[in-house]
Design an enzyme around this catalytic site. Structure first.
Site, PDB file in Angstrom:
ATOM      1  N   HIS A   1      88.453   0.930   1.806  1.00 23.73           N
ATOM      2  CA  HIS A   1      87.119   1.223   2.329  1.00 23.73           C
ATOM      3  C   HIS A   1      86.193   0.070   1.950  1.00 23.73           C
ATOM      4  CE1 HIS A   1      87.560   5.885   2.630  1.00 23.73           C
ATOM      5  NE2 HIS A   1      88.645   5.251   3.052  1.00 23.73           N
TER       6      HIS A   1
ATOM      7  N   CYS B   1      84.979   6.471  -2.761  1.00 29.19           N
ATOM      8  CA  CYS B   1      84.103   5.317  -2.969  1.00 29.19           C
ATOM      9  C   CYS B   1      83.060   5.603  -4.041  1.00 29.19           C
ATOM     10  CB  CYS B   1      83.453   4.915  -1.656  1.00 29.19           C
ATOM     11  SG  CYS B   1      84.666   4.266  -0.476  1.00 29.19           S
TER      12      CYS B   1
ATOM     13  N   GLU C   1      83.313  -0.112   0.486  1.00 23.99           N
ATOM     14  CA  GLU C   1      82.781  -0.089  -0.879  1.00 23.99           C
ATOM     15  C   GLU C   1      83.830  -0.530  -1.885  1.00 23.99           C
ATOM     16  OE1 GLU C   1      80.808   3.263   1.510  1.00 23.99           O
ATOM     17  OE2 GLU C   1      82.809   2.389   1.334  1.00 23.99           O
TER      18      GLU C   1
ATOM     19  N   CYS D   1      82.160   8.004   0.674  1.00 25.32           N
ATOM     20  CA  CYS D   1      83.039   9.165   0.527  1.00 25.32           C
ATOM     21  C   CYS D   1      83.294   9.411  -0.960  1.00 25.32           C
ATOM     22  CB  CYS D   1      84.352   8.906   1.264  1.00 25.32           C
ATOM     23  SG  CYS D   1      85.454   7.745   0.421  1.00 25.32           S
TER      24      CYS D   1
END
Length: 163
Positions: A56, A89, A58, A86
């Site tokens: 992801h 993250c 992040e 999420c």
């Protein structure tokens, strides 16, 4: 420049990073980490490009910053991200000791675009007994092995690095 104006500019940069990533066959997520001394580290969503469900934006920004700075501790840094992080993250930001997270789109806007993390939020918010529908998590201990051995070794290790 006020702190709000600076935050908005960094957030706009994270959104631009996300848009550029979409234009380059990536996912619609971008992140920017800014350290206390002004160093900037970008991350983009590379889940499908790298076949890595943990890639992801992040997380890739955290990985980039930590590798470049030679540390796992990003205390004082701010994570700007194009979308509400999420649970994975958020946990990664906590482990990296990110001091603040600022995001643009929220989880509902992401869900409307096909990125619905509601089940993951519910997994962590709900009662552990109700988690089996998404993914059973089971503990087995003391079944012919010493499950505490790694922690005992760690506790007695003179060269350990606390984190």
């Amino acid at each position: 420049m006020t702190s709000h104006t600076l935050a908005a500019a960094n957030l706009a940069a994270a959104v631009a990073i996300a848009a550029d990533n979409v234009r380059n066959a990536g996912g619609p997520f971008g992140a920017l980490i800014v350290t206390t001394d002004g160093a900037r580290f970008e991350g983009v969503n590379r889940v499908t490009a790298n076949n890595d469900p943990t890639a992801h934006a992040e997380v890739t920004a955290i990985r980039t910053a930590c590798a470049a700075l030679g540390t796992f501790d990003l205390s004082g840094a701010v994570l700007y991200t194009s979308c509400e992080p999420c649970p994975m993250c958020l946990a990664s930001a906590l482990w990296a000791r990110i001091s603040r997270v600022v995001y643009a789109a929220d989880r509902h806007e992401a869900a409307a675009a096909g990125f619905d993390d509601a089940a993951f939020y519910e997994f962590f918010e709900g009662d552990p007994a109700d988690r089996t529908a998404l993914m059973p998590v089971e503990r087995i201990a003391d079944d012919g092995f010493d499950h505490r051995e790694p922690f005992t070794l760690w506790s007695n290790l003179d060269t350990r690095i606390e984190y």
